[in-house]
Design a protein around this motif. Structure first.
Motif, PDB file in Angstrom:
ATOM      1  N   UNK A  78       1.004  -1.006   0.592  1.00  0.00           N
ATOM      2  CA  UNK A  78      -0.119   0.331   0.496  1.00  0.00           C
ATOM      3  C   UNK A  78       0.671   1.171  -0.431  1.00  0.00           C
ATOM      4  N   UNK A  79       2.057   1.491   0.813  1.00  0.00           N
ATOM      5  CA  UNK A  79       2.390   2.614   1.005  1.00  0.00           C
ATOM      6  C   UNK A  79       3.011   2.992  -0.519  1.00  0.00           C
ATOM      7  N   UNK A  80       3.769   1.546  -1.304  1.00  0.00           N
ATOM      8  CA  UNK A  80       4.109   2.360  -2.645  1.00  0.00           C
ATOM      9  C   UNK A  80       3.439   3.020  -3.523  1.00  0.00           C
ATOM     10  N   UNK A  81       1.583   2.651  -3.356  1.00  0.00           N
ATOM     11  CA  UNK A  81       0.379   3.552  -3.966  1.00  0.00           C
ATOM     12  C   UNK A  81       0.502   4.068  -3.345  1.00  0.00           C
ATOM     13  N   UNK A  82       0.320   4.553  -2.250  1.00  0.00           N
ATOM     14  CA  UNK A  82       0.206   6.088  -1.729  1.00  0.00           C
ATOM     15  C   UNK A  82       1.113   7.296  -2.471  1.00  0.00           C
ATOM     16  N   UNK A  83       2.486   6.604  -2.683  1.00  0.00           N
ATOM     17  CA  UNK A  83       3.762   6.853  -3.092  1.00  0.00           C
ATOM     18  C   UNK A  83       3.308   7.113  -4.409  1.00  0.00           C
ATOM     19  N   UNK A  84       2.521   6.470  -5.872  1.00  0.00           N
ATOM     20  CA  UNK A  84       2.016   7.095  -6.600  1.00  0.00           C
ATOM     21  C   UNK A  84       1.567   8.335  -6.939  1.00  0.00           C
ATOM     22  N   UNK A  85      -0.432   8.048  -5.699  1.00  0.00           N
ATOM     23  CA  UNK A  85      -0.817   8.860  -5.856  1.00  0.00           C
ATOM     24  C   UNK A  85      -0.523  10.463  -5.649  1.00  0.00           C
ATOM     25  N   UNK A  86       0.625   9.994  -4.649  1.00  0.00           N
ATOM     26  CA  UNK A  86       1.620  11.615  -4.357  1.00  0.00           C
ATOM     27  C   UNK A  86       2.058  11.647  -5.586  1.00  0.00           C
ATOM     28  N   UNK A  87       3.176  11.424  -6.469  1.00  0.00           N
ATOM     29  CA  UNK A  87       3.184  11.914  -7.682  1.00  0.00           C
ATOM     30  C   UNK A  87       2.391  12.114  -8.817  1.00  0.00           C
ATOM     31  N   UNK A  88       1.362  11.603  -8.693  1.00  0.00           N
ATOM     32  CA  UNK A  88       0.338  12.014  -9.473  1.00  0.00           C
ATOM     33  C   UNK A  88      -0.477  13.127  -9.763  1.00  0.00           C
ATOM     34  N   UNK A  89      -0.692  12.851  -7.633  1.00  0.00           N
ATOM     35  CA  UNK A  89      -1.051  13.965  -7.308  1.00  0.00           C
ATOM     36  C   UNK A  89      -3.031  14.053  -7.680  1.00  0.00           C
ATOM     37  N   UNK A  90      -3.015  12.502  -8.276  1.00  0.00           N
ATOM     38  CA  UNK A  90      -5.259  12.828  -7.691  1.00  0.00           C
ATOM     39  C   UNK A  90      -4.882  11.020  -7.935  1.00  0.00           C
ATOM     40  N   UNK A  91      -6.168  10.999  -7.525  1.00  0.00           N
ATOM     41  CA  UNK A  91      -6.406   9.024  -7.738  1.00  0.00           C
ATOM     42  C   UNK A  91      -6.942   9.378  -6.152  1.00  0.00           C
ATOM     43  N   UNK A  92      -7.319   7.892  -5.790  1.00  0.00           N
ATOM     44  CA  UNK A  92      -7.300   7.653  -4.288  1.00  0.00           C
ATOM     45  C   UNK A  92      -7.064   5.919  -4.245  1.00  0.00           C
ATOM     46  N   UNK A  93      -6.822   5.189  -3.069  1.00  0.00           N
ATOM     47  CA  UNK A  93      -5.876   4.044  -2.986  1.00  0.00           C
ATOM     48  C   UNK A  93      -7.355   3.265  -2.123  1.00  0.00           C
ATOM     49  N   UNK A  94      -8.008   2.020  -2.582  1.00  0.00           N
ATOM     50  CA  UNK A  94      -8.523   1.626  -1.271  1.00  0.00           C
ATOM     51  C   UNK A  94      -8.196   0.269  -1.427  1.00  0.00           C
ATOM     52  N   UNK A  95      -8.726  -0.213   0.032  1.00  0.00           N
ATOM     53  CA  UNK A  95      -9.172  -1.474  -0.009  1.00  0.00           C
ATOM     54  C   UNK A  95     -10.103  -2.600  -0.786  1.00  0.00           C
ATOM     55  N   UNK A  96      -9.308  -4.229  -1.131  1.00  0.00           N
ATOM     56  CA  UNK A  96     -10.142  -4.369  -2.142  1.00  0.00           C
ATOM     57  C   UNK A  96     -10.198  -6.010  -1.394  1.00  0.00           C
ATOM     58  N   UNK A  97     -11.484  -5.509  -0.940  1.00  0.00           N
ATOM     59  CA  UNK A  97     -11.126  -7.278   0.127  1.00  0.00           C
ATOM     60  C   UNK A  97     -11.771  -8.721  -1.145  1.00  0.00           C
TER      61      UNK A  97
END
Length: 174
Positions: free
Chosen positions: A69-88
């Motif tokens: 997940x931290x990697x996805x948060x970094x991608x979100x920060x780099x692009x400046x858009x989007x959201x990170x969701x938990x997907x069970x």
């Protein structure tokens, strides 16, 4: 042509503050990650009544194990858009995961499409991106509001997200 190995090492560390390093995700890294774990998806919903109009939604995803997940948060920060969701995940052979998603039309147009235009994908997903960008531009021009436009989008969408060859025998374009 960039190699996958070069892309996988594009995660750089920049600056130190208080003894901690702050990761910076490069566009090359995002492109490489998308080659492996990303998806371009178009949802076409036809009108249920004559007065309603069809809707077309464009989505960009990157899906990884929950530990990443931290990697996805970094991608979100780099692009400046989007959201990170938990997907069970309910399938027994799959693990729980997180998904980074961009579906805002402006973000798709101004951030996602330019990223993958400037840093092309190396996998077969480059064809999915090409079709995704074409459909996105059609929606921007409101072509999905015509019968001919809906049919063209349906035809383009039918060519997306195939990895080897189509069931009807048609080969992917490279």
């Amino acid at each position: 042509m960039r190699s996958q190995q070069r892309r996988s090492t594009s995660l750089r560390l920049k600056g130190r503050s208080g003894g901690r390093t702050k990761p910076v995700i490069s566009p090359e890294y995002i492109a490489g990650l998308t080659d492996g774990e990303g998806c371009f998806y178009v949802n076409l919903r036809l009108a249920k009544t004559e007065r309603a109009r069809p809707t077309v939604e464009t989505h960009f995803y990157i899906k990884v194990r929950k530990e990443d997940r931290p990697m996805l948060e970094a991608v979100k920060s780099a692009l400046g858009c989007g959201a990170v969701y938990f997907q069970k995940e309910k399938r027994l052979n799959h693990t729980e995961c997180y998904r980074y998603e961009v579906n805002n039309r402006q973000d798709i147009r101004e951030k996602v499409i330019p990223l993958f235009t400037d840093y092309p994908l190396l996998s077969l997903k480059r064809n999915d991106f090409r079709l995704f960008a074409q459909i996105s531009r059609m929606v921007d021009r409101k072509e999905h509001r015509t019968e001919a436009g809906v049919e063209k989008i349906r035809q383009l969408k039918s060519q997306m997200n195939y990895r080897t060859s189509r069931k009807d025998g048609a080969k992917l374009t490279k």
